[in-house]
Design a protein around this motif. Structure first.
Motif, PDB file in Angstrom:
ATOM      1  N   LEU A  13       0.980  -1.199  -0.099  1.00 19.14           N
ATOM      2  CA  LEU A  13      -0.162  -0.013  -0.092  1.00 19.14           C
ATOM      3  C   LEU A  13       0.838   1.391  -0.024  1.00 19.14           C
ATOM      4  CD1 LEU A  13      -2.814   1.240  -0.067  1.00 19.14           C
ATOM      5  CD2 LEU A  13      -2.874   0.953   2.651  1.00 19.14           C
ATOM      6  N   PRO A  14       1.816   1.312   0.907  1.00 21.27           N
ATOM      7  CA  PRO A  14       2.814   2.752   0.873  1.00 21.27           C
ATOM      8  C   PRO A  14       3.218   2.855  -0.568  1.00 21.27           C
ATOM      9  CG  PRO A  14       3.336   1.427   2.729  1.00 21.27           C
ATOM     10  CD  PRO A  14       2.342   0.697   1.874  1.00 21.27           C
ATOM     11  N   CYS A  15       3.789   1.811  -1.287  1.00 21.39           N
ATOM     12  CA  CYS A  15       4.525   2.106  -2.593  1.00 21.39           C
ATOM     13  C   CYS A  15       3.248   2.227  -3.385  1.00 21.39           C
ATOM     14  CB  CYS A  15       5.017   0.865  -3.084  1.00 21.39           C
ATOM     15  SG  CYS A  15       5.995   0.800  -4.647  1.00 21.39           S
ATOM     16  N   PHE A  16       2.227   1.733  -3.343  1.00 20.39           N
ATOM     17  CA  PHE A  16       1.154   2.109  -4.288  1.00 20.39           C
ATOM     18  C   PHE A  16       0.754   3.624  -4.146  1.00 20.39           C
ATOM     19  CE2 PHE A  16      -3.488   2.406  -5.021  1.00 20.39           C
ATOM     20  CZ  PHE A  16      -3.549   2.235  -6.420  1.00 20.39           C
ATOM     21  N   LEU A  17       0.640   4.127  -3.140  1.00 19.82           N
ATOM     22  CA  LEU A  17       0.247   5.761  -2.575  1.00 19.82           C
ATOM     23  C   LEU A  17       1.252   6.354  -3.232  1.00 19.82           C
ATOM     24  CD1 LEU A  17      -1.416   5.200   0.787  1.00 19.82           C
ATOM     25  CD2 LEU A  17      -2.504   5.584  -1.305  1.00 19.82           C
ATOM     26  N   MET A  18       2.410   5.955  -3.223  1.00 16.48           N
ATOM     27  CA  MET A  18       3.381   7.023  -3.815  1.00 16.48           C
ATOM     28  C   MET A  18       3.443   6.972  -5.191  1.00 16.48           C
ATOM     29  SD  MET A  18       6.885   6.270  -1.275  1.00 16.48           S
ATOM     30  CE  MET A  18       7.761   7.475  -2.295  1.00 16.48           C
ATOM     31  N   ILE A  19       3.230   5.781  -5.791  1.00 17.36           N
ATOM     32  CA  ILE A  19       3.240   5.815  -7.415  1.00 17.36           C
ATOM     33  C   ILE A  19       1.830   6.664  -7.646  1.00 17.36           C
ATOM     34  CG2 ILE A  19       2.663   4.372  -9.444  1.00 17.36           C
ATOM     35  CD1 ILE A  19       4.325   2.331  -8.033  1.00 17.36           C
ATOM     36  N   LEU A  20       0.797   6.565  -7.095  1.00 13.64           N
ATOM     37  CA  LEU A  20      -0.425   6.994  -7.402  1.00 13.64           C
ATOM     38  C   LEU A  20      -0.352   8.594  -7.098  1.00 13.64           C
ATOM     39  CD1 LEU A  20      -3.616   6.321  -8.113  1.00 13.64           C
ATOM     40  CD2 LEU A  20      -3.970   6.669  -5.558  1.00 13.64           C
ATOM     41  N   ILE A  21       0.398   8.979  -5.960  1.00 19.21           N
ATOM     42  CA  ILE A  21       0.448  10.582  -5.868  1.00 19.21           C
ATOM     43  C   ILE A  21       1.642  11.370  -6.633  1.00 19.21           C
ATOM     44  CG2 ILE A  21       1.187  12.253  -3.985  1.00 19.21           C
ATOM     45  CD1 ILE A  21       0.019  10.366  -2.006  1.00 19.21           C
ATOM     46  N   PHE A  22       2.716  10.465  -6.975  1.00 20.09           N
ATOM     47  CA  PHE A  22       3.798  11.265  -7.644  1.00 20.09           C
ATOM     48  C   PHE A  22       3.820  10.966  -9.121  1.00 20.09           C
ATOM     49  CE2 PHE A  22       5.078  10.966  -3.200  1.00 20.09           C
ATOM     50  CZ  PHE A  22       5.358  12.492  -2.809  1.00 20.09           C
ATOM     51  N   ILE A  23       3.245   9.954  -9.651  1.00 20.75           N
ATOM     52  CA  ILE A  23       3.240   9.537 -10.923  1.00 20.75           C
ATOM     53  C   ILE A  23       1.781   9.698 -11.761  1.00 20.75           C
ATOM     54  CG2 ILE A  23       3.661   7.991 -12.632  1.00 20.75           C
ATOM     55  CD1 ILE A  23       5.855   6.750 -10.844  1.00 20.75           C
TER      56      ILE A  23
END
Length: 291
Positions: A13-23
């Motif tokens: 989930l943390p990795c997914f959120l970072m990809i969602l927010i920053f990409i």
């Protein structure tokens, strides 16, 4: 049981959120920005729909920049991917293996040097009066070949492309070295027993066995060719007269010099679309990318 089922999702989930927010969120936002005509110095935005896309595809500077990026891509595929594979195969050959660490360092050193430093170095090399390149050509009797390399519209883009090849070939070479080291030596021994030459082993053993890495390096190289900015901006600024303009420098000029933020967003979306299509076509044609 239910808790165990969702435990794995919590880890990613943390990795997914970072990809969602920053990409993905910036991509969607940039698509929205391209539908408006707006300035960085004003909160007002005017909805223009696809007008800026129509304008872009009728813009001769855009096609000049795209052509230069295609030059970048073709030359980079030949020298970075092709040349990097040849260098890696040579350095991993048992005849040259004792000298391999030295040459790996020599070829990889440009990769870790700041692109600003490299561009300034080549700016001196290309200097029309005191540059090393013109001095070398004059010394060997080819004075008629001397010119203002980054000031001549016929050579400016190729001078910038040469800098990229010099800097990046070492990185691609190292990736291929890692792939070649994973090839079972039994394949080379069997080919040698069958009487295969070094060249035949390269084409029939090395190249098929590094197919996955070839896909990776080709994707990296082509994506870099269509997003290149630093080398061109520092060496030529896109000049003279847009002769060395690439999509990255045209985007920068539109956004931060002409203050056409919506138009710059349109260029960014086109760059994204081009790199995405190239990656998908590569995956389809190479029938690789599974590993």
């Amino acid at each position: 049981m239910l808790q165990r089922k969702f435990t794995g999702y919590l880890y990613v989930l943390p990795c997914f959120l970072m990809i969602l927010i920053f990409i993905y969120f910036p991509i969607v936002q940039n698509i929205e920005f391209s539908l408006f005509e707006w300035s960085a110095f004003s909160p007002e935005r005017t909805f223009v729909g696809l007008t800026q896309y129509v304008q872009l595809f009728h813009d001769p500077i855009f096609y000049k920049a795209l052509t230069n990026n295609i030059y970048y891509a073709v030359i980079s595929m030949i020298f970075q991917v092709g040349g990097g594979l040849v260098l890696a195969a040579i350095l991993e050959d048992k005849v040259f293996r004792r000298f391999s660490p030295l040459f790996r360092t020599v070829f990889f050193t440009p990769v870790i040097i700041s692109i600003t430093v490299i561009a300034l170095l080549f700016d001196f090399i290309y200097h029309p009066q005191v540059g090393l390149l013109n001095g070398f050509l004059s010394a060997i009797g080819l004075e008629s070949w001397t010119r203002a390399w980054v000031g001549d519209s016929a050579t400016a883009i190729f001078a910038a492309i040469a800098v990229s090849q010099w800097q990046s070939i070492g990185y691609i070479m190292m990736l291929f070295i890692v792939a070649i080291q994973k090839i079972p030596q039994e394949l080379y021994e069997a080919a040698e027993m069958d009487g295969a030459s070094k060249v035949q082993m390269f084409f029939h053993v090395t190249i098929p066995q590094v197919r996955e890495m070839t896909f990776v390096t080709s994707t990296i190289t082509l994506a870099g060719a269509f997003t290149v900015f630093n080398e061109v901006y520092i060496l030529t600024g896109g000049g003279p007269g847009h002769a060395s303009e690439v999509l990255g420098t045209y985007l920068y000029q539109s956004a931060f010099i002409n203050d056409q933020m919506g138009y710059a967003s349109t260029i960014a979306n086109v760059i994204l679309a081009i790199t995405l299509v190239i990656s998908l076509v590569q995956m389809k044609l190479s029938k690789t990318g599974e590993e």
